[in-house]
Design an enzyme around this catalytic site. Structure first.
Site, mmCIF file in Angstrom:
data_model
loop_
_atom_site.group_PDB
_atom_site.id
_atom_site.type_symbol
_atom_site.label_atom_id
_atom_site.label_comp_id
_atom_site.label_asym_id
_atom_site.label_seq_id
_atom_site.Cartn_x
_atom_site.Cartn_y
_atom_site.Cartn_z
ATOM 1 N N SER A 1 28.119 6.892 50.388
ATOM 2 C CA SER A 1 26.921 6.231 50.997
ATOM 3 C C SER A 1 25.851 5.858 49.502
ATOM 4 O O SER A 1 24.882 5.154 49.958
ATOM 5 C CB SER A 1 26.189 7.008 51.902
ATOM 6 O OG SER A 1 26.135 8.426 51.475
ATOM 7 N N HIS B 1 19.856 10.339 50.701
ATOM 8 C CA HIS B 1 19.428 8.904 50.492
ATOM 9 C C HIS B 1 18.044 8.575 50.002
ATOM 10 O O HIS B 1 17.304 9.414 50.443
ATOM 11 C CB HIS B 1 20.104 8.055 51.652
ATOM 12 C CG HIS B 1 21.368 8.544 51.865
ATOM 13 N ND1 HIS B 1 21.782 9.457 52.978
ATOM 14 C CD2 HIS B 1 22.584 8.058 51.503
ATOM 15 C CE1 HIS B 1 23.244 9.487 53.204
ATOM 16 N NE2 HIS B 1 23.614 8.738 52.132
ATOM 17 N N ASP C 1 16.713 13.518 56.289
ATOM 18 C CA ASP C 1 17.677 12.843 55.017
ATOM 19 C C ASP C 1 16.748 12.962 53.844
ATOM 20 O O ASP C 1 15.982 12.206 53.622
ATOM 21 C CB ASP C 1 18.015 11.500 55.295
ATOM 22 C CG ASP C 1 19.020 10.884 54.336
ATOM 23 O OD1 ASP C 1 19.074 11.476 53.465
ATOM 24 O OD2 ASP C 1 19.417 9.701 54.650
#
Ligand code: NAG
Ligand code: NAG
Ligand code: NAG
Length: 428
Positions: A144, A399, A396
């Site tokens: 990702s 990211h 998160d």
């Protein structure tokens, strides 16, 4: 005058051959090209050259003095310009990274720019990128993080020219392809979190990943022949429980209680996965002459910034970058990066006889480590505190928000490519 097309060994715009005739007006495109690739004033650049008719050799001698910039060490400095795009101008931001639209209240994290110690990193110029990649196919392959970097690039390019989605597979957007028709550019993303063949853990199957370290993952590698630039980005998936296979036997495992295999950690495994991948790229694409070129870039490990538990309020609460010296690169972040750099260097050596293949690390680990403020945190979901602050909330801290610090990775990527072009001009 300046035509962009496949060159003999390299597929970036081949300026060299076409500029070589020592005619008078060859000087003009040469200067143009120089300004084009280096729109910001260089330390040695001399605008007088444009109007005088000095022989091209003067330009070449001058350019030979320039040393490539080391983008890895530097500092984040305030930047009043802010990002090239936002959630309104870019429609391809993935939900989980659309921090502004999700109500992240602070905006300060958008106003920093990376300042390398001994040089400047120019602001991303989408038109330069689109020129350089005319008639090219660029593929991002990995986990990702590869997708995060790709989506940053698409948004920055969209500020000049809108990409058209031309392919997506049914599930989770794991394989997608865009076109910039007027430049004949294709940009693809391939999901392949180990680069080598693997079976990801699932709720239905075993609760660990299976990696086949001596086979590249053909879900992307089968298309290797069409790529002009390959950007590889892996790391975080190697931390999960896994069983590792090599040849017909089990090499060992990582965190596999109950399975009678030897724990071997994941560092050596990451190394093997990269070795297999880079070796395969060299075998399939390396040519001594007349081969369509390929460039392979490995984006180095991207540190996460969890402070304590991932689901507690304020898991990555910082709103400003670390300043130089405040945070050192150590532990797993340092080790993952080191392995990636070493494998790229080893691959460079083994590919040295090929003149159509270039390999480089996009070394973003340290500059990313200094950006604890750049993650979505709870804003991976829209308005997480709409009903008041809760103690437990998903975060998160891995990211990067878009726009955000990851845009800098693509600024450096563009400089790397420009540097290669410049180098090939000098060499001819
Ligand atoms: C997004 O950018 C556009 C163009 O720069 C600007 O007009 C608009 O106000 C921005 N939107 C947000 C939500 O910041
Ligand atoms: C478009 O780009 C591809 C490579 O991605 C190339 O093979 C093809 O020749 C290009 N088409 C034109 C018309 O230049
Ligand atoms: C574990 O593996 C070893 C060596 O392969 C074997 O001797 C042993 O019997 C195995 N134990 C179990 C419980 O399967």
């Amino acid at each position: 005058m300046v035509t962009f097309g496949p060159s003999k060994d390299h597929s970036y715009p081949s300026l060299t051959r076409k500029l070589l005739p020592w005619t008078f007006y060859a000087i003009i495109p040469l200067v143009f090209v120089r300004l084009y690739f280096y729109p910001c004033p260089l330390p040695h650049s001399n605008p007088i050259l444009i109007s005088s008719s000095l022989p091209p050799s003067t330009l070449e001698e001058e350019s030979a003095k320039e040393t490539p910039c080391d983008f890895t060490s530097g500092d984040w400095v305030p930047d009043k310009w802010g990002p090239l795009y936002n959630g309104t101008t870019c429609s391809t931001i993935k939900e989980g990274q659309n921090c502004i639209a999700h109500g992240r209240p602070d905006m300060g994290y958008l106003y920093w720019r990376w300042k390398p110690k001994h040089c400047n990193l120019p602001r991303f110029d989408p038109n330069t990128f689109l020129q350089l990649f005319r008639n090219k196919h660029l593929a991002f392959v990995g986990d990702s993080m590869a997708r995060n970097q790709l989506e940053s690039l698409l948004c920055m390019l969209a500020s000049a020219s809108a990409p058209e989605l031309v392919y997506r597979d049914g599930k989770d957007n794991k394989f997608r392809r865009w076109r910039f028709d007027s430049q004949n550019i294709t940009i693809s993303v391939y999901w392949s979190p180990f680069l080598v063949k693997g079976v990801e853990k699932s709720n239905a199957g075993p609760n660990h990943n299976k990696l086949y370290l001596d086979h590249v993952d053909e879900r992307w590698a089968a298309d290797m022949n069409v790529f002009d630039l390959l950007v590889l980005s892996i790391g975080h998936w190697f931390l999960h429980p896994a069983v590792y296979y090599e040849g017909d036997s089990v090499l060992g495992c990582h965190y596999c209680p109950g399975l009678n295999y030897t724990e071997i950690g994941f560092y050596g495994v990451l190394r093997k996965a990269l070795k297999t991948t880079l070796k395969t790229a060299i075998e399939r694409r390396g040519r001594v002459t007349n081969g369509k070129g390929i460039d392979v870039i490995v984006t180095t490990f991207s540190p996460s910034h969890f402070e304590g538990e991932w689901d507690k309020f304020g898991a990555c609460p910082k709103t400003e970058p670390y300043q130089e010296g405040e945070k050192s690169l150590e532990g797993m972040d340092a080790e993952m990066r080191k392995i990636e750099i070493e494998e790229i260097e080893a691959a460079k050596l083994s590919a040295i006889q090929f003149d159509n293949l270039r390999l480089e690390a996009l070394d973003v680990t340290k500059l990313s480590l200094m950006r604890p403020d750049g993650h979505p945190g709870p804003y991976m979901y829209p308005f997480p505190f709409a009903n008041g602050v809760t103690e437990r909330v998903q975060n998160d801290c891995v990211h990067w928000c878009l726009p955000g610090p990851i845009d800098t990775w693509n600024e450096i990527l563009l400089e790397l490519i420009k540097g290669w072009e410049y180098q090939s001009i000098k060499e001819e």
